[in-house]
Write a protein that holds these residues in place. Structure first.
Motif, PDB file in Angstrom:
ATOM      1  N   TYR A  32       1.203  -1.129   0.159  1.00  0.00           N
ATOM      2  CA  TYR A  32      -0.449   0.087   0.099  1.00  0.00           C
ATOM      3  C   TYR A  32       1.340   1.188   0.102  1.00  0.00           C
ATOM      4  N   ILE A  33       1.918   1.295   1.150  1.00  0.00           N
ATOM      5  CA  ILE A  33       2.309   2.522   0.541  1.00  0.00           C
ATOM      6  C   ILE A  33       3.703   2.402  -0.530  1.00  0.00           C
ATOM      7  N   SER A  65       0.631   3.492  -3.549  1.00  0.00           N
ATOM      8  CA  SER A  65       0.503   5.398  -3.258  1.00  0.00           C
ATOM      9  C   SER A  65       1.416   5.863  -3.628  1.00  0.00           C
ATOM     10  N   THR A  66       2.601   5.971  -2.486  1.00  0.00           N
ATOM     11  CA  THR A  66       3.550   7.144  -2.440  1.00  0.00           C
ATOM     12  C   THR A  66       3.778   6.924  -4.022  1.00  0.00           C
ATOM     13  N   VAL A  73       1.453   9.113  -6.760  1.00  0.00           N
ATOM     14  CA  VAL A  73       0.953  10.009  -6.763  1.00  0.00           C
ATOM     15  C   VAL A  73       2.996  11.410  -7.052  1.00  0.00           C
TER      16      VAL A  73
END
Lengths: 113, 711
Positions: free
Chosen positions: B190-191, B194-195, B198
């Motif tokens: 997830y980390i 997502s990072t 973006v």
């Protein structure tokens, strides 16, 4: 149905208030602030128009980016998740957070135009 | 080829500075339209070369920009080899990493694009690709934001270097989605995603050529969709931990019923109103392979876009293409988060490499990685002296299950036999690797080492015959024409003319304007007078064609003629029709049975002007075209509005000058009526008059009265 949803929510808020450590609550407050900023930016764009588009995008993505980075920091600092992050200590998480923010804001400043 | 253009841009960058390069408007290409180079080029390659040149000159190592450009590709291929090592080490083990690095260093599939002198986007892009993948795998494994931001920066470099970045931005979301489906989705993933999404999004929009595409085109929508999905999923997961089952059900049902259809409706609506652009033709033709031939002939005509044959697979990859499925199987057997990624990469790369020859290049790194995994696993098993402990138990178990099968490595009693078989297998594999290296060396020296501008052929006594016609023609252009002359040619030669002859061209390899190319194609396919009108309209001074009939060169313009016709037909279906240029039997022939439209077309006339007098050897008749193995149909070619300016030594490049319009003659006041439609009718050869002289006895014939006025 709405009854049970309401009761779920109230119980959830109560548990949150009592069990989360202060550090995480601070990060959550910061996240809420960023969320509101993002919502306001989007509302502005919808009302006033998208010109100049790159500025709107850079502002909005800056909000989204800060929010995501705050979420990542929260996940990594949370002591319950220690098992998932063997190489990342809370200090390292914070340092990464700063590094990512530097990169993000450099790009945002370049894109704002 | 593109090298010339990239070199020209880099030269412009190094002499004029970075901002001049970003804002460069090239008025010497795509005359009369011009080309906004800064906004239509991937600047990574030029900026890299310019930066290296600048740094070297800063420490007073004065290297010319040309040398930097020529040697950039080999230097970056060294970096690619190192990235491949790092990637494979993350995926499997150090030994496998070393093997994969060695494979990557010699494999012909990659060498084809990274020889010295090959100054193309892929030289830098494959390095960026491998490095991005390495950083992504590291990010997924550790869940650290630092590695993810590194991945974003490397992704930014990839976006600046090559249009193939679309592959990355679709593969990584696919990986995350598959992990979701496999229930392997964790907080680390997830980390990382997502990072990456973006920061990668905003970084990729910094390149002027990419602009706002990442949020507007369908090619990038998969990444956005997975991002939203991941947020929703993680949010629900976080709630799940805090609520009881009963509460969970109510919340989930409400959320899912509301959110998922809303999302779908949103995306479909945006697509329908056109806010999200559909898949662009270039990428759509990868899914629907028949689409380009019918709708976008320009894409279909490029030889690099043809489907790959088995010969290419073996030629470029040799034994690796056979051991690559074995490595894939090993990865699937011992699955983990990062190995899911490499499996997906392999499967998608195989599909795309099968669709287009050019995409063999994206297949090569993953083939090296997985073959190294296969070889490494086998070597590990067969070179080590003692079999691992848990293997015994597992194998003895399986022996009892499958009674009929004999296992090679079962229990300690098989030691003696094992060591013989082990050495045999090891030696066999080593032989395979040796043959692979020999093949790679041979391929590199024969196929990928020759410059493409100078051709070499071998006579029957083995001596080499150098054909330097291209450079001869370009230097003739450079020395004998004014600096502002405009050259019309087919788009293949545009960059070379601009780079080597330094003249203004009409269309070049960028092919961004299909209508302009169609106009040039129509000029080449029409008869001389119609073509002359188009050439006057465009302001053309010289026409350059490539003709291979004297030496048997197969890449000449007559062989490309049907593609010119198809592209022109796409834009001018009323004036140009493909079937007009085929013989009554439907074949494309240049001999007596050729169609009259072909015999009168400008390209035919220019190619075979004076060729009817040429007799190449005493066995063939004069005018025998060696490329098509036919005697040409019309040997008496006469050109009226063009004149031959130059033909190179082996007639490979022929240049014609467009003559000025003929002088107007004095008109009589009677016949002073403007009839613009009769322009064509009055164009005729000098010395001939339209109407025959009518001689009436006793009456003086006034020649001037007979003519109805010239242009």
């Amino acid at each position: 149905m709405s009854n049970s949803v309401f009761s779920v929510l109230s119980r959830f808020v109560e548990e949150y208030r009592s069990s989360t450590p202060n550090k995480l609550k601070m990060i959550d407050a910061y996240m809420l602030y960023i969320l509101l900023t993002g919502v306001f930016q989007f509302l502005y764009c919808v009302l006033v128009g998208t010109f100049p588009f790159n500025s709107f995008l850079s502002g909005f993505i800056s909000c989204v980016g800060c929010f995501i980075l705050a979420v990542c920091l929260r996940i990594q600092i949370n002591p319950q998740n220690k098992g998932d992050f063997l190489t990342v200590s809370p200090e390292r998480a914070f340092a990464d957070f700063l590094f990512a923010h530097t990169v993000l804001h450099l790009v945002v400043v370049n894109f704002v135009g | 080829c593109v090298n010339r253009f990239n070199y020209r841009s880099t030269h412009h960058l190094s002499t004029n500075g970075f901002y001049e390069f970003l804002n460069w408007f090239d008025e010497r290409a795509w005359y009369p339209l011009g080309r906004i180079v800064g906004g239509t080029v991937y600047p990574g390659l030029m900026v890299t070369a310019g930066l290296i040149h600048y740094l070297l000159n800063l420490v007073h190592l004065s290297v010319h920009i040309r040398d930097v450009c020529v040697f950039l590709a080999p230097v970056f291929s060294g970096l690619t080899v190192m990235s491949t090592f790092l990637l494979t080490r993350e995926l499997w083990s150090r030994a496998a990493g070393l093997l994969s690095a060695c494979f990557m260093a010699v494999v012909p599939g990659y060498i084809s694009r990274s020889v010295a002198g090959s100054f193309d986007n892929e030289a830098v892009a494959i390095f960026a690709l491998q490095f991005t993948f390495f950083l992504w795998v590291k990010a997924v494994k550790t869940g650290s934001v630092f590695w993810t931001v590194g991945c974003c920066l490397s992704y930014f470099y990839m976006v600046s270097a090559w249009g193939g970045y679309v592959f990355i931005i679709n593969l990584i979301p696919l990986h995350v989605f598959v992990l979701l489906l496999m229930r392997r989705f964790s907080k680390r993933v997830y980390i990382a995603y997502s990072t990456f999404y973006v920061i990668g999004l905003i970084l990729s929009m910094q390149i002027p050529f990419v602009g706002f595409q990442p949020i507007r085109t369908s090619e990038h929508m998969a990444a956005a969709g997975v991002f939203v999905l991941v947020q929703i999923y993680s949010f629900l997961q976080a709630l799940r931990e805090r609520l009881t089952r009963q509460e969970r059900q109510t919340v989930f049902s409400v959320a899912l019923c509301a959110a998922a259809p809303l999302l779908c409706v949103c995306v479909v609506y945006l697509n329908c109103i056109g806010w999200i652009a559909p898949w662009s033709g270039r990428f759509y033709s990868l899914w629907d392979t028949g689409y380009a031939k019918v709708h976008i002939p320009i894409i279909a005509s490029v030889s690099e876009h043809q489907p790959t044959t088995w010969v290419s697979f073996f030629f470029d990859l040799h034994v690796l293409v056979c051991t690559f499925p074995a490595g894939l199987w090993f990865c699937i057997r011992n699955i983990s988060d990062e190995r899911v990624f490499v499996v997906l990469y392999a499967v998608s790369a195989v599909y795309f490499a099968g669709v287009m020859v050019r995409l063999m290049l994206t297949l090569t790194p993953v083939v090296c990685v997985l073959s190294a995994v296969a070889f490494s696993s086998v070597f590990e098993r067969y070179l080590s002296d003692d079999p691992p402990a848990e293997d015994d138990r597992k194998n003895s178990g399986s022996v009892y299950e499958k009674a009929g099968k004999v296992r090679k490595h079962v229990g300690v009693c098989e030691e003696g036999l094992g060591s013989n078989i082990k050495s045999l297998v090891s030696v066999l594999l080593l032989l395979l690797l040796l043959m692979f290296t020999v093949h790679c060396t041979w391929v590199t020296s024969n196929a990928y080492s020759s410059p493409s501008v100078v051709l070499a052929s071998y006579n029957h006594d083995g001596s080499r015959n150098i054909l330097d016609d291209f450079r001869e023609a370009y230097s003739w252009l450079r020395l004998n024409t004014g600096p502002h002359t405009r050259i019309m040619s087919w788009w293949d030669y545009g960059y070379q003319i601009a780079g080597m002859a330094n003249r203004t061209t009409l269309v070049d390899n960028n092919t961004w304007n299909n209508s302009h190319i169609a106009l040039v194609g129509k000029a080449m396919a029409s008869n001389e007078s119609a073509a002359y009108d188009i050439m006057r309209l465009l302001g053309v001074d010289y026409v350059l064609i490539v003709f291979g009939g004297v030496i048997g060169y197969v890449g000449d313009d007559i062989n490309k003629f049907l593609w010119m016709v198809r592209i022109a037909e796409g834009e001018h279906p009323g004036d140009v029709r493909e079937r007009d240029f085929l013989s009554p039997q439907g074949e494309f022939r240049v001999d007596r049975s050729a169609s009259p439209a072909l015999l009168h077309s400008l390209l035919y006339k220019m190619s075979y002007y004076r060729f009817g007098e040429v007799q190449l050897d005493f066995r063939a008749p004069p005018g025998f075209d060696r490329t098509r193995n036919a005697e040409i149909g019309n040997k008496d070619v006469r050109l009226e509005q063009l004149e031959e300016a130059f033909s190179s030594e082996h007639w490979l490049v022929r240049i014609y000058r467009v003559k000025d319009p003929q002088n107007r003659l004095e008109r009589n006041t009677h016949t002073h009526t403007h009839t613009p439609s009769s322009r064509k009718a009055t164009r005729r050869k000098r010395g001939f008059i339209k109407n025959k002289l009518v001689l009436k006895k006793g009456r003086r014939v006034n020649r001037k009265q007979k003519r109805t006025g010239l242009d």
